[in-house]
Design an enzyme around this catalytic site. Structure first.
Site, PDB file in Angstrom:
ATOM      1  N   ASP A   1       0.833  -1.206   0.000  1.00  0.00           N
ATOM      2  CA  ASP A   1       0.000   0.000   0.000  1.00  0.00           C
ATOM      3  C   ASP A   1       0.863   1.249   0.000  1.00  0.00           C
ATOM      4  OD1 ASP A   1      -2.067  -1.667   0.060  1.00  0.00           O
ATOM      5  OD2 ASP A   1      -2.837  -1.104   2.049  1.00  0.00           O
TER       6      ASP A   1
ATOM      7  N   TYR B   1       2.388   1.957  -3.368  1.00  0.00           N
ATOM      8  CA  TYR B   1       1.344   2.411  -4.290  1.00  0.00           C
ATOM      9  C   TYR B   1       1.001   3.865  -3.975  1.00  0.00           C
ATOM     10  CZ  TYR B   1      -3.137   2.925  -6.604  1.00  0.00           C
ATOM     11  OH  TYR B   1      -4.157   3.397  -7.386  1.00  0.00           O
ATOM     12  N   ASP B   2       0.828   4.160  -2.684  1.00  0.00           N
ATOM     13  CA  ASP B   2       0.488   5.534  -2.294  1.00  0.00           C
ATOM     14  C   ASP B   2       1.551   6.508  -2.748  1.00  0.00           C
ATOM     15  OD1 ASP B   2      -1.861   4.813  -1.224  1.00  0.00           O
ATOM     16  OD2 ASP B   2      -1.214   4.849   0.875  1.00  0.00           O
TER      17      ASP B   2
ATOM     18  N   LYS C   1     -12.238   2.298  10.050  1.00  0.00           N
ATOM     19  CA  LYS C   1     -12.230   2.136   8.587  1.00  0.00           C
ATOM     20  C   LYS C   1     -11.890   0.671   8.315  1.00  0.00           C
ATOM     21  CE  LYS C   1     -10.542   4.526   4.486  1.00  0.00           C
ATOM     22  NZ  LYS C   1     -10.042   3.423   3.713  1.00  0.00           N
TER      23      LYS C   1
ATOM     24  N   GLU D   1     -18.981  -2.606   4.140  1.00  0.00           N
ATOM     25  CA  GLU D   1     -17.706  -3.229   3.792  1.00  0.00           C
ATOM     26  C   GLU D   1     -17.783  -4.737   4.028  1.00  0.00           C
ATOM     27  OE1 GLU D   1     -15.680  -0.902   2.708  1.00  0.00           O
ATOM     28  OE2 GLU D   1     -13.639  -1.695   2.771  1.00  0.00           O
TER      29      GLU D   1
ATOM     30  N   LYS E   1      -5.595   7.594   8.393  1.00  0.00           N
ATOM     31  CA  LYS E   1      -5.054   6.231   8.239  1.00  0.00           C
ATOM     32  C   LYS E   1      -3.997   5.941   9.298  1.00  0.00           C
ATOM     33  CE  LYS E   1      -6.001   4.936   3.586  1.00  0.00           C
ATOM     34  NZ  LYS E   1      -5.347   4.471   2.388  1.00  0.00           N
TER      35      LYS E   1
ATOM     36  N   CYS F   1      11.582 -36.006   7.216  1.00  0.00           N
ATOM     37  CA  CYS F   1      11.812 -37.455   7.048  1.00  0.00           C
ATOM     38  C   CYS F   1      12.873 -37.760   5.990  1.00  0.00           C
ATOM     39  CB  CYS F   1      10.508 -38.162   6.709  1.00  0.00           C
ATOM     40  SG  CYS F   1       9.947 -37.834   5.038  1.00  0.00           S
TER      41      CYS F   1
HETATM   42  S1  IVH Z   1     -17.861   6.019   4.511  1.00  0.00           S
HETATM   43  C1  IVH Z   1     -17.941   9.068   0.912  1.00  0.00           C
HETATM   44  N1  IVH Z   1     -17.280   4.430   6.468  1.00  0.00           N
HETATM   45  O1  IVH Z   1     -13.219   3.302   2.910  1.00  0.00           O
HETATM   46  C2  IVH Z   1     -17.253   7.847   1.348  1.00  0.00           C
HETATM   47  N2  IVH Z   1     -16.181   4.105   4.405  1.00  0.00           N
HETATM   48  O2  IVH Z   1     -12.338   5.851   1.005  1.00  0.00           O
HETATM   49  C3  IVH Z   1     -18.148   7.073   2.204  1.00  0.00           C
HETATM   50  N3  IVH Z   1     -14.642   2.204   4.397  1.00  0.00           N
HETATM   51  O3  IVH Z   1     -13.683   2.023   0.075  1.00  0.00           O
HETATM   52  C4  IVH Z   1     -17.429   5.997   2.852  1.00  0.00           C
HETATM   53  N4  IVH Z   1     -14.970   1.583   6.457  1.00  0.00           N
HETATM   54  O4  IVH Z   1     -15.629   1.236   1.531  1.00  0.00           O
HETATM   55  C5  IVH Z   1     -17.039   4.753   5.195  1.00  0.00           C
HETATM   56  N5  IVH Z   1     -16.885   3.065   8.298  1.00  0.00           N
HETATM   57  C6  IVH Z   1     -16.653   3.378   7.027  1.00  0.00           C
HETATM   58  C7  IVH Z   1     -15.747   2.672   6.241  1.00  0.00           C
HETATM   59  C8  IVH Z   1     -15.526   3.066   4.929  1.00  0.00           C
HETATM   60  C9  IVH Z   1     -14.311   1.331   5.346  1.00  0.00           C
HETATM   61  C10 IVH Z   1     -14.067   2.227   3.024  1.00  0.00           C
HETATM   62  C11 IVH Z   1     -15.076   2.422   1.949  1.00  0.00           C
HETATM   63  C12 IVH Z   1     -14.262   3.039   0.837  1.00  0.00           C
HETATM   64  C13 IVH Z   1     -13.180   3.748   1.567  1.00  0.00           C
HETATM   65  C14 IVH Z   1     -13.430   5.227   1.538  1.00  0.00           C
END
Ligand code: IVH
Length: 716
Positions: A59, A62-63, A144, A203, A343, A440
């Protein structure tokens, strides 16, 4: 491309000469060239990540590519191409799935890196809303979840469509797959009948323990393990065969709506409450924050809990609670103004690869493990990492003494991301994967097209004893009623049994123990006797069962039966297998084996591999005779056949089937097969180049059939 070239190419891409240039010094023409190469690379890596679920870059790497692209585009906006990766949220939907247009776009979130960024987030929103800049808008903080985002469309409360994010506007239709996930309700309770279609977002994830178990299973089967739980979840959902999805343990945390109109729902908290009432799982760590200090504290607290959670998270999502404000704030390009994510720092570090050790799994797969100079990643000391398999070591060109980047894969098993300075002159020798099992010492081979290297020791290999012996006594094999899988596990653990013959020696061995079985907790004289009697009752076994019991790769019950039928007697089978495995391929016994209906080249190779291993032959010698009697194959007699009770002699070369199979066939029809012609012979089946036997048969008036005539009678 060789694995080394591939490795060098990846390293080279990240460290492309232009990319080391400070931004301020970059000329326009250099920027143009670099943007072109960055776009190409990002598209390639997006494709690997989103379509194939097999990323090559960490990650962090990539970032850094993406940040570099964004920074150059910011400095030279006119150079930004219309299809720049920066304009895309994710990647285009993969082929093989129908496309679904989201009712409202699935956006991504802006990132906050520190407390200051969270303060700026609040300030920005207040400025936009024309509110006092030092005011605080109430926030809901959510973990997240590091999985696969999913949009669910419900029509009148019934799940109609489920889709992946795709490029944010169009995703892949994964409805059939999603319906196999138990935590996603297919019908919502108490729904107003006139409610329009609406979208629920959340998710899909795989728990860490389930991820480890799945990867272990994949390794055992010789399949490529998933790099982390997120890829495992994505790979499990994007299956054209939904039975595969159904077999994978997937969870779903709902976190919001796409489009949804309601007068009653005033806050994000109301949304979450409604989702919970409908039966969705919400993450239990969601919390309201009333100041930026509390937002930062929440994030820090979540990070401290991260390692102990059974699912993977990669940060916090902060959302404005008031939905009126959410609406007013709206979105800017690809992300909303009302939400931000923070993050966790990447869990990577660099250390020295001290050694590569080989572990042998229960089914004989050799897995390389990297022994590392201990380092701390994400607050945990790491001193071992998986290298998955032989090919992976080659792909990464990991050598003992190398500096390697280590990453904790979704907080679970550490892995080697790549070697640093792959092209430095003083690298040690390439790692040579062992050709023998370290447990073995039998040969270990990688079959054509297989990922795994497997030990051929089978019954000899103590790493495999539990499974092998459990198979040995299982229903289709020795079927020991009263001595089961758990007994095998127990006696293996105590070191009392390792190879099959040990089971039959158990009663005598027990008598010599200081603390015999009858004195163990939960055991008495009666139960111990019963156990040994169960073993003794199975000292006689049919040839088919015995062959199956050996657990030779690919030799299941049906093949074992076929072999028993063809070879008839245990000694004959062993002699023929030994002969087939000793000569050059193509010797007569090998040909005879290959001619058997149902035995292909792969199976023949597995049988030969088994008999080429001296220790296997020794195991057979120690077992059959002294402890076990293997009964000859008894053909079920077909009394209706014209051959029932008749004596048949075969002579000459048969072309349709080998001699062994022809004999078994005749016996299954109730005939007795003899080697010499006499007055008592009923039929002589003559192949080509039949000699004196045919003449004698004709002299004696015995009925002579050509091979063709014999086969025709079999078909009638
Ligand atoms: S809200 C407008 N809540 O994070 C965006 N996203 O960059 C609304 N994700 O791939 C997303 N947990 O699927 C939200 N509690 C959460 C989340 C979440 C994971 C993921 C989401 C997306 C990315 C957002």
């Amino acid at each position: 491309m060789s694995s080394k070239e591939n490795c060098l190419k990846i390293a080279h891409k990240i460290m492309h000469p232009y990319r080391r240039f400070p931004l301020e010094l970059l000329s326009e023409s250099q920027a143009e060239k670099e943007l072109e190469s960055l776009s190409k690379d990002l598209k390639h890596h997006d494709n690997l990540y989103y379509q194939k679920d097999m990323p090559e870059l960490s990650d962090g790497d990539y970032d850094s590519l993406r940040h570099r692209l964004l920074a150059i585009e910011k400095k030279f906006p006119h150079l930004m191409s219309k299809d720049s990766p920066s304009l895309k949220v994710g990647a285009k939907a993969a082929d093989g799935f129908e496309k679904v247009t989201h009712l409202s776009p699935m956006l991504s979130l802006d990132n906050a890196f520190d407390h200051g960024d969270l303060e700026k987030f609040q300030e920005r929103m207040n400025r936009f809303l024309n509110l006092p800049l030092d005011g605080f808008l109430e926030i809901i903080a959510e973990p997240k979840i590091d999985g696969l985002s999913c949009s669910l469309i419900y029509e009148k409360g019934v799940l109609k469509t489920a889709s992946t994010r795709g490029d944010g506007y169009v995703g892949e239709d994964i409805t059939a797959n999603i319906k196999t996930i138990k935590s996603i309700p297919q019908i919502l309770p108490d729904i107003q009948k006139d409610l329009n279609s609406f979208e629920i977002r959340g998710e899909i994830y795989m728990g860490k323990k389930d991820f480890i178990a799945l990867n272990e299973m994949r390794s055992e089967k010789g399949e490529q393990p998933f790099a982390n739980p997120r890829n495992a979840a994505a790979g499990s959902v994007r299956q054209l065969d939904i039975a595969v999805t159904a077999s994978r343990p997937l969870g779903f945390f709902a976190y919001g709506f796409g489009n949804f109109d309601s007068d009653v729902i005033k806050t994000h908290q109301d949304r979450l409450d409604l989702l919970e009432r409908w039966g969705f799982y919400l993450n239990p760590l969601i919390k309201i924050c009333s100041s930026t200090q509390k937002m930062t504290a929440y994030h820090a607290d979540l990070e401290s809990k991260r390692a102990s959670l059974d699912y993977d998270i990669d940060g916090t999502v902060f959302k404005v609670n008031d939905l009126d404000l959410e609406k007013r704030l709206g979105c800017v390009s690809r992300s909303p103004r009302y939400a931000i994510s923070a993050k966790f720092p990447p869990e990577q570090g660099t250390t020295t690869l001290l050694d590569i050790q080989i572990q042998v799994g229960r089914t004989g797969v050799l897995t390389p493990v990297a022994i590392l100079a201990p380092l701390t990643v994400g607050g945990v000391v790491v001193s071992r990492a998986t290298l998955h398999n032989k090919d992976e070591i080659q792909r990464k060109d990991a050598r003992i003494g190398d500096q390697v980047i280590v990453q904790r894969a979704g907080d679970v098993i550490p892995q080697i991301v790549r070697v640093v300075n792959v092209d430095r002159a003083d690298r040690s020798e390439p790692y040579e994967f062992p050709e023998n099992c370290p447990v073995c010492h039998s040969r270990a081979i990688q079959k054509k097209d297989a990922v795994a290297v497997r030990c051929l020791g089978g019954l000899n290999c103590s790493a495999q004893s539990v499974l092998r012996l459990q198979h040995f006594i299982s229903k289709g094999a020795f079927d020991m009623d009263g001595f089961g899988a758990k007994h095998v596990a127990l006696f293996c653990e105590k070191g009392l049994i390792k190879i099959p013959v040990d089971i039959f020696k158990l009663r005598d061995l027990n008598n010599t123990l200081e603390r015999p079985l009858q004195k163990w907790e939960g055991w008495g004289q009666k139960s111990a006797d019963k156990l040994f009697d169960a073993i003794d009752a199975k000292k006689k076994i049919s040839l088919a069962r015995f062959i199956y019991a050996l657990g030779i790769s690919q030799i299941g019950q049906t093949t074992a039966k076929t072999l028993a039928k063809v070879y008839g007697r245990y000694d004959n089978w062993v002699d023929k297998m030994m002969a087939a495995s000793q000569g050059l391929l193509g010797n007569q016994d090998y040909q005879e084996l290959m001619e058997i209906d149902g035995i292909g080249q792969e199976m023949a190779a597995d049988l030969i591999n088994f008999f080429q291993e001296k220790r296997n032959v020794e195991i057979l010698k120690g077992l059959v005779g002294p402890y076990v009697t293997v009964e000859n194959y008894k053909a079920p007699i077909n009394f209706d056949s014209p051959y029932a009770g008749k004596i048949i002699v075969f002579t000459g070369t048969l072309s349709a089937m080998g001699r062994g199979e022809a004999k078994a066939k005749a016996e299954s029809l109730g005939a007795k097969v003899s080697g010499s012609v006499s007055k008592k012979t009923d039929f002589l089946i003559a192949g080509t180049d039949a000699g004196s036997k045919e003449r004698k048969a004709r002299d004696l008036g015995v009925k002579v059939l050509s091979e063709k005539e014999w086969i025709l009678t079999l078909l009638s």
